[in-house]
Design an enzyme around this catalytic site. Structure first.
Site, short mmCIF file in Angstrom:
data_model
loop_
_atom_site.label_atom_id
_atom_site.label_comp_id
_atom_site.label_asym_id
_atom_site.label_seq_id
_atom_site.Cartn_x
_atom_site.Cartn_y
_atom_site.Cartn_z
NE ARG A 181 -7.33 12.24 -3.03
CZ ARG A 181 -7.59 11.78 -1.81
NH1 ARG A 181 -8.33 12.47 -1.00
NH2 ARG A 181 -7.15 10.60 -1.40
CE1 TYR A 203 -4.04 1.39 -0.49
CE2 TYR A 203 -3.53 2.72 1.44
CZ TYR A 203 -4.31 2.47 0.33
OH TYR A 203 -5.35 3.30 0.04
CD GLU A 243 -9.28 4.45 -0.33
OE1 GLU A 243 -10.12 4.20 0.55
OE2 GLU A 243 -8.18 4.95 -0.09
CG ASP A 244 -7.47 7.50 -3.03
OD1 ASP A 244 -7.69 8.05 -1.92
OD2 ASP A 244 -6.40 6.94 -3.30
CE LYS A 287 -8.24 2.17 2.58
NZ LYS A 287 -8.10 3.60 2.65
CG ASP A 302 -10.27 4.74 5.04
OD1 ASP A 302 -10.58 4.57 6.24
OD2 ASP A 302 -9.10 4.90 4.67
CG ASP A 303 -10.09 8.88 0.80
OD1 ASP A 303 -9.04 8.30 1.07
OD2 ASP A 303 -10.74 8.68 -0.24
CG ASN A 355 -0.43 12.13 4.13
OD1 ASN A 355 0.43 11.96 4.96
ND2 ASN A 355 -1.67 11.69 4.29
P1 NAD Z 1 -8.57 20.48 0.85
O1 NAD Z 1 -8.02 21.04 -0.42
O2 NAD Z 1 -10.02 20.10 0.92
O3 NAD Z 1 -8.31 21.54 2.04
C1 NAD Z 1 -7.13 22.30 2.20
C2 NAD Z 1 -7.43 23.44 3.18
O4 NAD Z 1 -6.20 24.10 3.49
C3 NAD Z 1 -8.37 24.50 2.62
O5 NAD Z 1 -9.30 24.86 3.63
C4 NAD Z 1 -7.45 25.69 2.33
O6 NAD Z 1 -8.10 26.96 2.47
C5 NAD Z 1 -6.40 25.52 3.42
N1 NAD Z 1 -5.14 26.17 3.10
C6 NAD Z 1 -4.42 26.07 1.96
N2 NAD Z 1 -3.33 26.87 2.03
C7 NAD Z 1 -3.38 27.47 3.23
C8 NAD Z 1 -2.55 28.43 3.87
N3 NAD Z 1 -1.44 28.91 3.29
N4 NAD Z 1 -2.90 28.84 5.11
C9 NAD Z 1 -4.00 28.36 5.71
N5 NAD Z 1 -4.82 27.47 5.14
C10 NAD Z 1 -4.52 27.03 3.92
O7 NAD Z 1 -7.64 19.24 1.21
P2 NAD Z 1 -7.99 18.02 2.18
O8 NAD Z 1 -8.61 16.90 1.40
O9 NAD Z 1 -8.72 18.54 3.36
O10 NAD Z 1 -6.52 17.49 2.57
C11 NAD Z 1 -5.62 18.34 3.25
C12 NAD Z 1 -4.36 17.55 3.65
O11 NAD Z 1 -4.73 16.58 4.62
C13 NAD Z 1 -3.68 16.79 2.50
O12 NAD Z 1 -2.30 17.02 2.54
C14 NAD Z 1 -3.95 15.36 2.82
O13 NAD Z 1 -2.84 14.54 2.45
C15 NAD Z 1 -4.07 15.38 4.32
N6 NAD Z 1 -4.81 14.19 4.78
C16 NAD Z 1 -4.17 13.35 5.65
C17 NAD Z 1 -4.79 12.17 6.07
C18 NAD Z 1 -4.08 11.26 7.05
O14 NAD Z 1 -3.00 11.54 7.45
N7 NAD Z 1 -4.66 10.16 7.48
C19 NAD Z 1 -6.05 11.85 5.57
C20 NAD Z 1 -6.71 12.74 4.69
C21 NAD Z 1 -6.06 13.92 4.30
#
Ligand code: NAD
Length: 544
Positions: A151, A98, A240-241, A169, A263-264, A403
């Site tokens: 995605r 994975y 997923e994704d 997965k 799951d996301d 990430n």
């Molecule tokens: P998204 O695009 O829906 O949201 C991003 C947010 O960040 C938006 O609200 C945007 O306004 C804000 N943002 C961007 N630039 C900024 C800045 N300079 N200052 C302040 N805020 C800012 O994205 P998402 O789907 O919510 O994912 C966000 C991150 O979370 C990704 O990197 C993803 O990899 C991570 N994530 C991690 C896990 C995990 O670790 N298990 C799971 C899901 C998502």
């Protein structure tokens, strides 16, 4: 094959059937009985030695994609041995089947394609999805992981190449929590791709057209869900994704109608809640004592904030008050009620206070116990911000969840160093242990793998009719309970991946109890729910 029937396959057929194949582990008696003599080298080996042989082969390769391919070929050849290898050392093999390796495998999918696995449902087959799904050889499918490839991880639109994700997965559902592989089906809904590199690649294996949107897309997904319901009424569908624009409406459309989850969105929220609960054990505080400030107000941020609010409400807080304890900060500043740019899903978290334009000012004004980075922008948790958190809290909770590693809001070393070793740290992508002033810190990874396989096992064992937020809260609590005092002492707030099966079976038991308690099970409640889970869990042992 002369004399062979489906019930009594010949020896040669057994060697070519990954579910029946034992390779060199066929015994002398089996070799005689099935007509295998001469088809195998004479030595009879135990499965432990077969596992050791694969370990040695894989350890000698210096390229993770090659390791992935060796494992993929093994899965196609000898399923029992594939899972025996994975389950013998999950911390080594999960990142190969994975994330992160599966990302490269999806990008190169058409170039490394070997054999058919799972189902591809193209838009061109609309109106016939039930017929196509009927081609799957198993008649009792209980778990589908499905993607439309738009995605894939942080890699964007990979079209039909996204198939690597449902395959990988589902391998984790089996290896980490024992969901039997014969009940699992990986699916790609091929609705086209907007990735021009793929569309121009002669090797590309998906539909050569741009993605469909709107009613045509929705009707296609509707047809898929209806076909699954008709053929496999006990099946759970895990989305997923998908890109946010489809992920959120798809979940809303089906979550109250069929057994389904994303799951996301929900697994991520569950694992973040588990981290906060384990961190509360270190600080000796209650969940309802926490004040969280999210950097990022998108789908991950609002999803986590909502589940934590619901968990706080379950502990007695009014839900509106709970949401006020989960403040969000996005590209335009703190989410406050006077802002006119908020989406509906963000509005419940808007604070009744004047606007705040910088994150460090928000930290000083709101005095959070935890900051969670979900902005996908690296390095936004600056020295000044972490120092401010450390000035407010004896043990500041710092979770840069973005990430991949290159997007992390700070590194483990920065969080520990700038907080004088007091941070409780977990990240989205893994960081190596850190040594500061002779003290050893083990950073935890908020990996959804602590939640989704166990969720799948609980749903499978109970034949649950729905997947609820309460099930994710229960799963998060059960994950947090699995962290030992010794883990907590090194700062580790998730169970080590080496103990994933044991941890997942415990989580599955707790979720199954929640399913029985809420009347969502389709099987009779046994006296011992843990025994039910363990009895149904797959074990990588050769069939008799
Ligand atoms: P998204 O695009 O829906 O949201 C991003 C947010 O960040 C938006 O609200 C945007 O306004 C804000 N943002 C961007 N630039 C900024 C800045 N300079 N200052 C302040 N805020 C800012 O994205 P998402 O789907 O919510 O994912 C966000 C991150 O979370 C990704 O990197 C993803 O990899 C991570 N994530 C991690 C896990 C995990 O670790 N298990 C799971 C899901 C998502």
């Amino acid at each position: 094959m002369r004399g062979a029937t489906a019930a009594h396959p010949t020896g040669y057929e057994r060697l070519r059937n990954p579910r029946l194949n034992k390779g060199t582990a066929f015994t002398e008696a089996e070799r005689r009985a099935y007509g295998l003599e001469g088809l195998l080298p004479p030595a009879v080996t135990k499965i432990e030695l077969q596992v050791a042989r694969r370990h040695a082969e894989i350890a000698n390769l210096d390229n993770d994609l090659l390791k992935y391919l060796v494992l993929t070929d093994l899965q196609a050849r000898n399923e029992t041995l594939f899972y025996a290898v994975l389950m013998s050392d999950p911390a080594t093999y999960l990142p190969l089947v994975y994330t992160p390796t599966v990302g490269e495998a999806c990008q190169k999918f058409a170039h490394i394609y070997r054999e058919a696995r799972g189902m591809y449902l193209p838009l061109t087959a609309r109106g016939r999805l039930r017929e196509l799904l009927g081609h799957w050889p198993e008649k009792d499918v209980r778990f589908i992981v499905v993607t439309d490839g738009e995605r894939i991880l942080g890699l964007g639109d990979l079209g039909a190449g996204g198939m690597g994700i449902p395959i990988g997965k589902l391998a984790l559902y089996t290896a980490c929590a024992g969901v039997p592989p014969q009940y699992c089906l990986p699916v790609v809904l091929d609705v086209g791709t907007n990735n021009t590199v793929l569309l121009e690649d002669p090797f590309y294996l998906g539909l050569r057209q741009n993605r469909v949107r709107g009613a045509e897309y929705t009707e296609f997904v509707d047809e898929f869900v209806a076909a699954v319901q008709a053929l496999y009424p006990k099946c759970c569908i895990q989305w997923e994704d998908f890109a946010n624009l489809n992920a959120v409406p798809i979940l809303a459309r089906y979550r109250d109608k069929v057994c389904t989850y994303n799951d996301d969105i929900q697994g991520t929220a569950g694992v973040a809640l588990a981290g906060i609960l384990a961190a509360s054990r270190i600080t000796g505080t209650k969940l309802t004592d926490q004040r969280l400030l999210f950097l990022g107000g998108g789908s991950a941020g609002t999803g986590i904030a909502e589940l934590i609010s619901l968990a706080m409400a379950r502990e007695g807080l009014d839900i509106a008050e709970a949401r006020q304890r989960n403040a969000l900060f996005d590209i335009n500043g703190l989410l406050v009620s006077s802002r006119t740019d908020l989406a509906d899903f963000q509005k419940p978290f808007a604070q009744d206070r004047p606007p705040i334009g910088t994150f460090v000012e928000a930290v000083k004004a709101l005095r959070p116990t935890a900051i969670i980075g979900v902005s996908a922008v690296p390095k936004l948790f600056t020295h000044e911000i972490i120092e401010a958190m450390a000035a407010i809290n004896e043990r500041p909770i710092i979770f840069p969840y973005s990430n991949p590693t290159s997007r992390s809001e700070c590194s483990a070393e920065e969080a520990y160093r700038w907080s004088e070793g007091r941070a409780i740290f977990a990240s989205g992508s893994p960081f190596l242990p850190v040594e500061i002033a002779g003290k050893h810190f083990v950073p935890g990874q908020g990996n959804n793998v602590y939640i989704f396989p166990a969720m799948g096992m609980a749903i499978f064992a109970t034949e649950a009719t729905r997947v609820t937020e309460d099930m994710f809260i229960t799963a998060a609590q059960a994950v947090a309970e699995q962290v030992t005092e010794a883990d907590l002492a090194t700062g580790l707030i998730y169970p080590p991946q080496s103990r994933i099966l044991e941890a997942s079976l415990h989580v599955a038991e707790r979720v199954a109890i929640e399913i029985f308690d809420s009347g969502l099970a389709r099987v009779t409640r046994p006296d011992d729910v843990g025994a039910l889970i363990r009895a149904k869990a797959y074990k990588p042992v050769y069939p008799e």
